[in-house]
Scaffold this motif. Sequence first.
Motif, mmCIF file in Angstrom:
data_model
loop_
_atom_site.group_PDB
_atom_site.id
_atom_site.type_symbol
_atom_site.label_atom_id
_atom_site.label_comp_id
_atom_site.label_asym_id
_atom_site.label_seq_id
_atom_site.Cartn_x
_atom_site.Cartn_y
_atom_site.Cartn_z
ATOM 1 N N LYS A 1 26.144 44.015 47.540
ATOM 2 C CA LYS A 1 27.499 43.616 47.499
ATOM 3 C C LYS A 1 28.452 43.893 46.850
ATOM 4 C CE LYS A 1 25.025 39.650 48.570
ATOM 5 N NZ LYS A 1 24.295 37.999 47.472
ATOM 6 N N SER A 2 28.277 45.286 46.005
ATOM 7 C CA SER A 2 29.076 45.825 45.704
ATOM 8 C C SER A 2 30.353 46.928 45.743
ATOM 9 C CB SER A 2 28.713 46.576 43.733
ATOM 10 O OG SER A 2 27.686 47.671 44.113
ATOM 11 N N SER A 3 30.138 46.872 47.167
ATOM 12 C CA SER A 3 30.952 47.812 47.211
ATOM 13 C C SER A 3 30.277 48.521 49.251
ATOM 14 C CB SER A 3 30.400 49.600 46.928
ATOM 15 O OG SER A 3 31.194 50.512 47.792
ATOM 16 N N ASN A 4 31.597 48.665 49.765
ATOM 17 C CA ASN A 4 31.504 48.515 51.444
ATOM 18 C C ASN A 4 31.120 49.269 51.456
ATOM 19 O OD1 ASN A 4 33.424 45.758 51.698
ATOM 20 N ND2 ASN A 4 35.138 46.993 51.471
ATOM 21 N N VAL A 5 31.325 50.546 50.888
ATOM 22 C CA VAL A 5 30.783 51.689 50.567
ATOM 23 C C VAL A 5 28.976 51.449 51.171
ATOM 24 C CG1 VAL A 5 30.081 54.482 50.388
ATOM 25 C CG2 VAL A 5 32.399 53.318 50.296
ATOM 26 N N ASN A 6 28.651 50.768 49.959
ATOM 27 C CA ASN A 6 26.850 50.822 50.049
ATOM 28 C C ASN A 6 26.299 50.360 51.041
ATOM 29 O OD1 ASN A 6 27.093 51.935 47.609
ATOM 30 N ND2 ASN A 6 26.654 50.012 46.960
ATOM 31 N N TYR B 1 26.666 57.264 34.373
ATOM 32 C CA TYR B 1 26.784 56.385 33.364
ATOM 33 C C TYR B 1 27.073 55.277 33.548
ATOM 34 C CZ TYR B 1 28.463 59.383 30.409
ATOM 35 O OH TYR B 1 28.915 60.529 30.297
ATOM 36 N N LYS B 2 28.597 55.543 33.497
ATOM 37 C CA LYS B 2 29.629 54.440 33.010
ATOM 38 C C LYS B 2 29.776 53.783 34.709
ATOM 39 C CE LYS B 2 31.604 56.208 29.030
ATOM 40 N NZ LYS B 2 32.426 56.618 27.694
ATOM 41 N N ARG B 3 29.385 54.227 35.681
ATOM 42 C CA ARG B 3 30.168 53.300 37.111
ATOM 43 C C ARG B 3 28.782 52.793 37.395
ATOM 44 N NH1 ARG B 3 34.466 55.855 39.717
ATOM 45 N NH2 ARG B 3 34.649 53.794 40.651
ATOM 46 N N LYS B 4 28.096 51.785 36.932
ATOM 47 C CA LYS B 4 26.799 51.218 37.492
ATOM 48 C C LYS B 4 27.097 51.587 39.294
ATOM 49 C CE LYS B 4 23.290 47.345 36.933
ATOM 50 N NZ LYS B 4 22.804 46.729 36.978
ATOM 51 N N VAL B 5 27.950 50.898 39.428
ATOM 52 C CA VAL B 5 27.598 51.039 40.932
ATOM 53 C C VAL B 5 27.934 51.851 41.812
ATOM 54 C CG1 VAL B 5 29.321 50.168 43.540
ATOM 55 C CG2 VAL B 5 28.932 48.677 40.842
ATOM 56 N N ASN C 1 8.887 46.302 51.436
ATOM 57 C CA ASN C 1 8.664 45.516 50.687
ATOM 58 C C ASN C 1 8.793 45.577 48.774
ATOM 59 O OD1 ASN C 1 8.459 48.271 50.187
ATOM 60 N ND2 ASN C 1 6.568 49.137 49.879
ATOM 61 N N LEU C 2 10.185 45.207 48.749
ATOM 62 C CA LEU C 2 10.685 45.515 47.396
ATOM 63 C C LEU C 2 10.305 43.601 46.828
ATOM 64 C CD1 LEU C 2 14.252 45.116 48.352
ATOM 65 C CD2 LEU C 2 12.624 46.636 46.915
ATOM 66 N N THR C 3 9.716 43.590 45.453
ATOM 67 C CA THR C 3 9.526 42.820 44.672
ATOM 68 C C THR C 3 10.701 41.721 44.840
ATOM 69 O OG1 THR C 3 9.499 43.586 42.580
ATOM 70 C CG2 THR C 3 8.166 43.960 43.077
ATOM 71 N N PRO C 4 10.543 40.425 44.250
ATOM 72 C CA PRO C 4 11.438 39.556 44.103
ATOM 73 C C PRO C 4 13.369 40.005 43.111
ATOM 74 C CG PRO C 4 9.862 38.183 44.330
ATOM 75 C CD PRO C 4 9.522 40.103 44.030
ATOM 76 N N GLU C 5 12.562 40.747 41.922
ATOM 77 C CA GLU C 5 13.401 41.540 40.660
ATOM 78 C C GLU C 5 13.736 42.517 41.733
ATOM 79 O OE1 GLU C 5 10.020 41.307 40.474
ATOM 80 O OE2 GLU C 5 9.759 39.661 39.138
ATOM 81 N N GLU C 6 13.183 43.452 43.152
ATOM 82 C CA GLU C 6 14.312 44.637 43.184
ATOM 83 C C GLU C 6 14.977 44.009 44.285
ATOM 84 O OE1 GLU C 6 10.628 47.676 42.759
ATOM 85 O OE2 GLU C 6 10.068 46.666 44.739
ATOM 86 N N GLU C 7 14.393 42.890 45.032
ATOM 87 C CA GLU C 7 15.477 42.340 45.950
ATOM 88 C C GLU C 7 16.707 41.903 45.174
ATOM 89 O OE1 GLU C 7 14.988 42.442 49.299
ATOM 90 O OE2 GLU C 7 16.742 41.348 49.702
ATOM 91 N N ILE C 8 16.986 41.225 44.426
ATOM 92 C CA ILE C 8 18.222 41.072 43.416
ATOM 93 C C ILE C 8 18.932 42.091 43.265
ATOM 94 C CG2 ILE C 8 18.759 40.403 41.108
ATOM 95 C CD1 ILE C 8 16.528 38.797 41.274
ATOM 96 N N ILE C 9 18.172 43.195 42.535
ATOM 97 C CA ILE C 9 18.511 44.270 42.247
ATOM 98 C C ILE C 9 19.378 45.027 43.399
ATOM 99 C CG2 ILE C 9 18.648 47.070 41.809
ATOM 100 C CD1 ILE C 9 15.983 46.374 39.761
ATOM 101 N N PHE C 10 19.022 45.157 44.117
ATOM 102 C CA PHE C 10 19.126 46.072 45.795
ATOM 103 C C PHE C 10 20.703 45.376 46.269
ATOM 104 C CE2 PHE C 10 18.966 45.639 50.320
ATOM 105 C CZ PHE C 10 19.430 46.665 50.792
ATOM 106 N N GLN C 11 20.720 43.655 46.395
ATOM 107 C CA GLN C 11 21.682 42.663 46.390
ATOM 108 C C GLN C 11 22.815 43.190 46.036
ATOM 109 O OE1 GLN C 11 22.176 41.178 49.572
ATOM 110 N NE2 GLN C 11 19.525 41.371 49.744
#
Length: 390
Positions: free
Chosen positions: A28-33, A81-85, A14-24
């Motif tokens: 994609k930013s880390s293999n761990v994620n 805060y200095k490492r968003k990922v 139930n993500l909004t389109p904007e939240e889906e972008i944040i999630f993606q």
Amino acid sequence: MRNIDVIFKKLRNNLTPEEEIIFQEWLKSSNVNERLYKRLLQLKNEGSGAYDISELDVNAAWKAIQENVKPKQKSKVIPFYKRKVVQYAAAVLVGILATSYIFKGDLFSKPIEDSPIIVKTNIIETGTDKAVLTLGDGSVVALEKGQTFQSNNIKSTGEELVYNAANTTKEEITYNYLTIPRGGEWLIKLSDGTQVWLNSESQLKYPTSFVKGESRKVELVYGEAYFDVSPSTAHNGSKFIVHNQNQDIEVLGTEFNIKAYKDETNIYTTLVEGLVLINQEGTKQKLLPNQQSVLDKNTNTIEVANVDVYNEISWKEGIFSFDGKTLKEIMKVMSRWYDMEVVFMNKDIEDEEFVGVLRRNRDINKVLSGIKSFGTIKDYTISGKNVVLK
């Protein structure tokens, strides 16, 4: 909306389109994620674990998590805060803490069927507050949780040791030692207000009071310590210096962690806030927040890299945090905290990597059962303080 909310909303589709972008972006930013999310999705689809996730009340869970990871002495925001990922990843890891899972690098291997666990005279206990204080006259005081102690300008509450503010002269200076055994931890507040959290199997040497106008010097003889240093501005500009084997760390008022165990080749210094200068045989190396220096004791060379500081300092808040650590490395950390010896019957599993967090107050059987559930080990036995992984 918090990052953890986005993860759980994704699991509920139930993500909004904007939240889906944040999630993606996070995914994609880390293999761990990616591994963590796939494991959460797998648990959701499996049933029992899935119930915890799909029906999770995020607000209640988040509140419980915050209470569970609340520092003993003060609330503190871990500076991601200095490492968003990394911030996103940490949110997921802390979220997993609520369900107490530990994740293996190979997240898709099917758990093996249970086999009998042999437990013989299990005397392995979770670590707790305990330390040994050696005074200047050589006398020794055992410090334990729930036991108080008081002498001259020293007072122990059973969980911490506090020195009253005082000045001394060079001729009057007296040193104490605080030794933390395996299975112990302790907080000490020095006479200048500096706080030092000491991990298992560590020893700190320090003066009972500092000489006014002189540099404030202590020595981490061995082990691991987290320093929250009283600023130089509060002491007429006096530097705070931590000596450790092959290096001196000059501090101007900051928070940092040193890990310098006798049985490890490297000494790790991790800066959380402020600025430190590492002086190693005349060569000075500056460290900035979120950086870690690694001193190779064999070659006396130093390398500096950016790190996720949460993984380095979470121990002082009662949490194990592992990100890509091998089972052998994890067991070394566990052996200090649980005061146990670990034997690998199968050397091939020593290099299996894990990602995840665990509370340090968990029973060792639950920790080992968690590892076993992923099929890395077929079984384990506990006899006295010895653990055999099969």
